[in-house]
Motif scaffolding. Structure first.
Motif, PDB file in Angstrom:
ATOM      1  N   TRP A 186     -61.910 -76.321 -54.136  1.00  0.00           N
ATOM      2  CA  TRP A 186     -61.863 -77.946 -53.871  1.00  0.00           C
ATOM      3  C   TRP A 186     -60.728 -78.509 -54.780  1.00  0.00           C
ATOM      4  O   TRP A 186     -59.913 -79.328 -54.223  1.00  0.00           O
ATOM      5  N   GLU A 194     -57.266 -77.512 -53.265  1.00  0.00           N
ATOM      6  CA  GLU A 194     -56.882 -78.114 -52.154  1.00  0.00           C
ATOM      7  C   GLU A 194     -56.393 -79.544 -52.381  1.00  0.00           C
ATOM      8  O   GLU A 194     -55.555 -80.203 -52.056  1.00  0.00           O
ATOM      9  N   ARG A 195     -57.333 -80.346 -53.533  1.00  0.00           N
ATOM     10  CA  ARG A 195     -56.909 -81.696 -53.879  1.00  0.00           C
ATOM     11  C   ARG A 195     -55.472 -81.791 -54.416  1.00  0.00           C
ATOM     12  O   ARG A 195     -54.641 -82.517 -54.027  1.00  0.00           O
TER      13      ARG A 195
END
Length: 459
Positions: free
Chosen positions: A319, A322-323
């Motif tokens: 996560w 991805e950010r």
């Protein structure tokens, strides 16, 4: 035929896909380039390394000295070489000291102790750069007669044992004292003298544990470099530095901005007064300085210098990757791609087109999509095309096209790429440029039976 095969032997000797037993006949070669290539291999046994060292050839000796896998075996011969270049190479190790790998074997303590007493100061300076410097060798270098040697060991030996630190901070040369203070908290009983000396005041202000009286004087010091030093001093409570938020010098405010522990409102106010540069990275959020949970708390930081520091992390969960991959700052995306093994492939091609030397590592990233790499290989930009030629995910058809390119550098690069189909590798063995042919011979995808035939033909 034999003449054309001889030019391939250095490539075969360096080929990491070929085992030492297959290459055994090459150790009897009289060709220097072939023996130098053998000396650079990472799988040399003690017997092989010592046999090469006893050739008493300066170029072979230097290659062995600069190969940590060989130096650990061959040092008893190399350490007594009359050629100072070889001894200096042995002392410093790998040519690129900034890319040493943690798994490289350390140079034995007996070798280091011999080198620390070497009559040539360049040899002793090289030793001072080693990450595996032993205590005995380090203390000898601290007391070296040559200022340059003491500067190197003062800069690179970390952590510095306290006796060594005290000796270096008492060195008669200010340049040695300044370098010993880089990233090192000095003993408290030495702080007053270090601050009183204008030649070490800046460095001491940045690392020493400061009393209230010291701090008061430093905050108003006429030298902005001193104020910038204290602004970044991690031993000082951030609240004590609030006055520097209004400092007239932007470098002072930048140093305050990048320190840990600044209150959000003050950080916001300071950051608004500092021009953002690519080198602005919060050091306290680098992987070596902060645990993962602290870094993850800053993935969505409003401050780009915090997100850049987090992007250095190779251990971020999906996560967070991805950010950061979607971050609006080019440096954040680039740092993520350079340091994370699972950086998403969709950001890599764009970064290759817009970066400098980093494009080579990005083209070789395991997540680089084959289709994107093929597009890069067809680019009108020669630098992009050349980087793409090294990509392991290069589609076979694109690799074969590059292997037929008019540009010698393109052929030279793709010739070493295991993505090149075997027919292309075999064809480039006959390339008119001997460097390209040798590069193809060094391709790990070269069939072992073909290599064996070439070695037999060279006898």
């Amino acid at each position: 035929m034999r003449h054309s095969v001889l030019r391939l032997l250095p490539g075969l000797a360096a080929n990491p896909g070929l085992g030492l037993p297959l290459l055994a006949p090459l150790f009897g070669s009289d060709d220097r380039a072939t023996l130098v290539a053998l000396a650079g291999r990472g799988d040399l046994t003690s017997t092989a390394a010592l046999a090469l060292a006893r050739r008493d050839d300066p170029e072979i000796g230097l290659a062995l000295a600069q190969n940590p896998a060989a130096a650990v075996h061959a040092w008893p011969v190399l350490v007594g070489s009359p050629d100072a270049r070889i001894r200096a190479g042995l002392a410093a190790g790998h040519r690129d000291v900034y890319r040493r790998r943690a798994e490289e074997p350390p140079l034995p303590s007996r070798a280091q102790e011999r080198l620390a007493r070497d009559p040539d100061p360049e040899v002793r300076r090289g030793l001072g750069y080693r990450r595996d410097l032993t205590a005995a060798a380090g203390h000898r270098l601290v007391a070296d007669d040559d200022t340059g040697v003491r500067v190197v060991v003062a800069t690179h030996w970390r952590p510095l044992p306290e006796p060594a630190l005290r000796a270096l901070l008492g060195d008669p040369e200010a340049v040695v004292r300044r370098h010993a203070l880089l990233g090192t908290v000095p003993p408290q009983d030495l702080v007053a003298a270090l601050l009183a000396d204008p030649r070490t005041r800046q460095e001491a202000a940045g690392v020493a544990r400061l009393g209230a009286a010291d701090l008061a004087g430093l905050l108003t010091d006429p030298d902005p470099a001193v104020r910038a030093g204290v602004a970044g001093n991690a031993t000082v409570a951030a609240a004590s530095l609030a006055v520097l938020a209004g400092d007239p010098d932007e470098e002072v405010r930048a140093a305050l901005m990048l320190r840990p522990g600044l209150a959000d409102d003050l950080l916001t106010r300071v950051a608004a007064t500092v021009r953002p540069w690519d080198h602005h990275v919060a050091p306290w959020l680098l992987p070596s300085a902060a645990p993962l949970e602290v870094r993850l708390a800053h993935v969505g930081s409003p401050f780009v210098f915090c997100r850049r520091a987090v992007a250095f992390s190779p251990d971020l969960p999906p996560w967070a990757v991805e950010r950061l991959a979607a971050d609006g700052d080019h440096s954040v995306r680039l740092l993520l791609a350079e340091h994370h093994p699972d950086a998403p492939g969709h950001i890599l091609a764009g970064l290759v087109r817009t970066t400098g030397h980093a494009k080579w590592d990005l083209a070789r990233h395991p997540n680089m999509p084959a289709a994107d790499l093929a597009d890069l290989a067809a680019s009108d930009d020669p630098a992009v095309r050349l980087a793409a030629a090294s990509g392991p995910n290069l589609p076979p058809a694109a690799a074969d096209d590059l292997a037929r390119h008019d540009d010698r550098e393109i052929r030279l690069t793709v010739a070493a790429n295991p993505a090149l189909p075997q027919p292309g590798i075999l064809r480039l063995l006959d390339d008119p440029d001997p460097r390209v042919a040798a590069s193809a011979a060094g391709n790990p995808a070269l069939p072992a039976d073909a290599a064996a035939r070439l070695i037999r033909a060279a006898r």
